[in-house]
Design an enzyme around this catalytic site. Structure first.
Site, short mmCIF file in Angstrom:
data_model
loop_
_atom_site.label_atom_id
_atom_site.label_comp_id
_atom_site.label_asym_id
_atom_site.label_seq_id
_atom_site.Cartn_x
_atom_site.Cartn_y
_atom_site.Cartn_z
N CYS A 159 0.83 -1.19 0.05
CA CYS A 159 -0.16 0.02 -0.01
C CYS A 159 0.88 1.24 0.09
CB CYS A 159 -0.97 0.17 1.18
SG CYS A 159 -1.93 -1.45 1.12
N HIS B 56 -3.31 7.19 2.02
CA HIS B 56 -3.80 6.04 1.42
C HIS B 56 -5.09 5.79 1.98
CE1 HIS B 56 -3.93 1.85 0.80
NE2 HIS B 56 -3.66 1.50 1.98
N ASN C 89 -9.96 0.23 -0.59
CA ASN C 89 -8.62 0.30 -0.56
C ASN C 89 -8.23 -0.48 -1.70
OD1 ASN C 89 -5.66 -0.38 -0.01
ND2 ASN C 89 -6.25 -1.17 2.35
#
Length: 324
Positions: free
Chosen positions: A114, A251, A281
């Protein structure tokens, strides 16, 4: 005069298939309210069966090049941040080269899960500052739907697919914090936390792609603390503070992490670009996706000071301070 890596083009791509929370109610012991309350996610996009990470990356890159008014062969380097490549090798980056019709330059992938886009930005910035490249195409692209355990309600409802791309070009600045471009970078990792977020497969272990595994509560605690620390560190390197920030572009993992980080930084949510409700996500794609949406919606404007920060498996985390 100081060389800066300045953003000149941004773009993104999302697969056509939109998956609302209600779709998971058919197969899992979960509800739309449960997912929204714990994550802030309302829907996400899943790639079609024949749609790959590299194909999505190319679509996002084409948009970014169009905004930058550049042709593919104007680009010196392509860096793709991904944990879900089409193949073990070659890199997605080289596939993007071919897909764009590039006949020069070089390409490679960065894998920091990520946090991948932050690490890719750091790579691009270093190449521009060193003179290795003048124009770099930085892409985050993921098909996380390929590595989900569809019986694990704690993880499979959180992730989505997509791609975002950013063009960085070498420009001269004064060396001061009012320059456009990347002003500072802070990178970190600590392998002792690897069991908090990992995939239980790989070439040298199982010989399979594996499925994503996550320890949600411990990861949440680490995320808020480490994201705040890295954002503050990056700002300090640029001789700036939270009071100078126009936008946090985080993020997009979980709305509670985003809110917690903003609170610890002393910044209101009105200064945070939030897309987690629409995308879920998307790992390395989440920051460039959020950047592109922020620009498209007219929120992020030339001269705005941005802090982008992310944490991912490894654990790996970092932040970039950039003036748009």
């Amino acid at each position: 005069m100081t060389v800066r890596a300045v953003p000149t083009g941004i773009g993104h791509y999302l697969p056509e298939r939109v998956v609302p929370n209600s779709e998971f109610e058919k197969t899992l012991d979960t509800t739309d309210e449960w997912i929204r309350t714990r994550s802030g996610i309302e829907r996400r996009h899943f790639a079609a069966e024949d749609e790959t990470t590299s194909q999505m990356a190319v679509r996002a890159a084409e948009q970014a090049l169009q905004m930058a008014r550049l042709a593919p062969d104007d680009i010196d380097a392509v860096i793709v941040a991904t944990s879900t490549p089409d193949l073990t090798f070659p890199s997605v980056g080289t596939m993007v080269q071919e897909g764009l019709g590039m006949t020069r330059g070089f390409a490679y992938d960065v894998q920091a899960v990520c946090a991948g886009f932050i690490f890719a930005l750091a790579n691009a910035n270093g190449m521009i500052l060193s003179g290795q490249a003048e124009r770099v195409l930085v892409i985050g692209a993921e098909t996380f739907s390929r590595i989900m355990d569809w019986e694990d309600r704690a993880t499979c409802v959180l992730f989505g697919d997509g791609a975002g791309a950013l063009v960085l070009e070498a420009r001269t600045g004064t060396g001061k914090s009012d320059d456009r471009g990347i002003l500072s970078v802070d990178l970190n990792s600590d392998g002792k936390y690897r069991d908090m977020l990992y995939v239980d497969g790989g070439v040298s272990t199982s010989g399979t792609a594996g499925k994503l595994r996550m320890q949600g509560n411990p990861l949440f605690r680490q995320a808020v603390a480490k994201l705040t620390e890295t954002a503050d560190a990056a700002l300090a390197k640029a001789h700036l503070t939270g009071a100078d920030v126009d936008w946090i572009v985080p993020h997009q993992a979980n709305i509670r992490i985003i809110q917690g980080t903003a609170k610890k930084m002393g910044l209101p949510m009105e200064k945070v670009i939030v897309t987690v409700q629409d995308h879920g996500n998307t790992s390395a794609a989440s920051i460039p996706l959020a950047l592109s949406v922020g620009v498209t919606e007219g929120k992020i404007r030339s001269g705005d000071l941005l802090v982008a920060e992310a944490i991912g498996g490894g654990l790996a985390w970092g932040a970039v301070v950039m003036r748009w």
